[in-house]
Design an enzyme around this catalytic site. Structure first.
Site, PDB file in Angstrom:
ATOM      1  N   SER A 145     -48.527  36.857-140.314  1.00  0.00           N
ATOM      2  CA  SER A 145     -49.826  36.746-139.646  1.00  0.00           C
ATOM      3  C   SER A 145     -50.915  36.442-140.673  1.00  0.00           C
ATOM      4  O   SER A 145     -51.845  35.673-140.401  1.00  0.00           O
ATOM      5  CB  SER A 145     -50.166  38.048-138.914  1.00  0.00           C
ATOM      6  OG  SER A 145     -49.194  38.325-137.952  1.00  0.00           O
ATOM      7  N   LYS A 203     -56.698  47.299-142.645  1.00  0.00           N
ATOM      8  CA  LYS A 203     -57.656  46.207-142.821  1.00  0.00           C
ATOM      9  C   LYS A 203     -58.356  45.925-141.495  1.00  0.00           C
ATOM     10  O   LYS A 203     -57.794  46.145-140.436  1.00  0.00           O
ATOM     11  CB  LYS A 203     -56.915  44.932-143.239  1.00  0.00           C
ATOM     12  CG  LYS A 203     -56.466  44.957-144.671  1.00  0.00           C
ATOM     13  CD  LYS A 203     -55.803  43.644-145.040  1.00  0.00           C
ATOM     14  CE  LYS A 203     -54.470  43.483-144.334  1.00  0.00           C
ATOM     15  NZ  LYS A 203     -53.783  42.225-144.622  1.00  0.00           N
ATOM     16  N   ARG A 227     -37.818  40.007-143.082  1.00  0.00           N
ATOM     17  CA  ARG A 227     -37.767  38.581-143.416  1.00  0.00           C
ATOM     18  C   ARG A 227     -37.070  38.317-144.740  1.00  0.00           C
ATOM     19  O   ARG A 227     -36.250  37.449-144.874  1.00  0.00           O
ATOM     20  CB  ARG A 227     -39.190  38.002-143.487  1.00  0.00           C
ATOM     21  CG  ARG A 227     -39.875  37.895-142.157  1.00  0.00           C
ATOM     22  CD  ARG A 227     -41.342  37.697-142.308  1.00  0.00           C
ATOM     23  NE  ARG A 227     -41.947  38.814-143.034  1.00  0.00           N
ATOM     24  CZ  ARG A 227     -43.228  39.019-143.187  1.00  0.00           C
ATOM     25  NH1 ARG A 227     -44.080  38.144-142.714  1.00  0.00           N
ATOM     26  NH2 ARG A 227     -43.682  40.074-143.833  1.00  0.00           N
ATOM     27  N   HIS A 253     -42.458  37.104-134.636  1.00  0.00           N
ATOM     28  CA  HIS A 253     -42.462  38.345-133.849  1.00  0.00           C
ATOM     29  C   HIS A 253     -41.738  38.134-132.513  1.00  0.00           C
ATOM     30  O   HIS A 253     -40.967  38.972-132.071  1.00  0.00           O
ATOM     31  CB  HIS A 253     -43.904  38.778-133.536  1.00  0.00           C
ATOM     32  CG  HIS A 253     -44.706  39.216-134.726  1.00  0.00           C
ATOM     33  ND1 HIS A 253     -45.934  38.697-135.019  1.00  0.00           N
ATOM     34  CD2 HIS A 253     -44.452  40.143-135.688  1.00  0.00           C
ATOM     35  CE1 HIS A 253     -46.423  39.274-136.107  1.00  0.00           C
ATOM     36  NE2 HIS A 253     -45.540  40.161-136.536  1.00  0.00           N
TER      37      HIS A 253
END
Ligand code: PNS
Length: 160
Positions: free
Chosen positions: A129, A42, A91, A18
């Site tokens: 993450s 979540k 990514r 990030h």
């Protein structure tokens, strides 16, 4: 006119991937707001205040960057702040479908807001993450993958 970019995300927690994207954004835009989503699908590991604090500590010394929490629709937030673009890191091909869906939906919601995709450095192209939390939960090393304040916070939670 000064151009502001918004880097939105969950940042639960922020990773070096990030940070790489925020730094790249500063090469194109005059100012960047790292916008941390309050409501996640979540349940987050870190509460919103802690996610914001960890990002602030991790980006200390970087000029032209602010960190804020946001609620509600991202395009509304971007409009309110006067942002010209949303910046997202891409990514791998696996990110593409979700990112395209989001970018096109955001464009439908507000055609003035552009989404810009940037590739992180290849050393972070496998980083997420979710993976960081899993590794830390089993006591694995996340050194070099997350900023030091995040590493410390993970150690406190998972006692390693
Ligand atoms: O880091 P993430 O979890 O991939 O970030 C996703 C995020 C926070 C950018 C996205 O869920 C979002 O924009 N949420 C705010 C609500 C919203 O605008 N939803 C519609 C997006 S098309």
């Amino acid at each position: 006119m000064s151009k502001l970019a918004i880097c939105p995300g969950s940042f639960d927690p922020i990773t070096n991937g990030h940070i790489d994207i925020v730094k790249r954004s500063l090469r194109i835009f005059d100012e960047v707001i790292v916008a941390v989503a309050v409501n996640l699908k979540k349940k987050p590991l870190f509460p919103i205040e802690k996610r914001v604090q960890l990002i602030e500590e991790s980006l200390k010394g970087l000029e032209k960057v602010r960190v804020e929490a946001f609620n509600g629709l991202l395009v509304d937030y971007v409009k309110k702040k006067g942002g010209v673009a949303i910046v997202r890191g891409l990514r791998a091909v696996s990110d593409f479908e979700y990112e395209m869906q989001m970018a096109l939906m955001n464009r439908r919601l507000d055609s003035d807001v552009e989404t810009v995709f940037m590739m992180p450095s290849e050393e972070y192209s496998f980083l997420s993450s979710t993976m960081i939390k899993e590794i830390a939960s089993f006591g694995g090393s996340v050194k070099g993958l997350v900023p030091e304040p995040v590493e410390k916070a993970l150690k406190e939670i998972f006692n390693f």
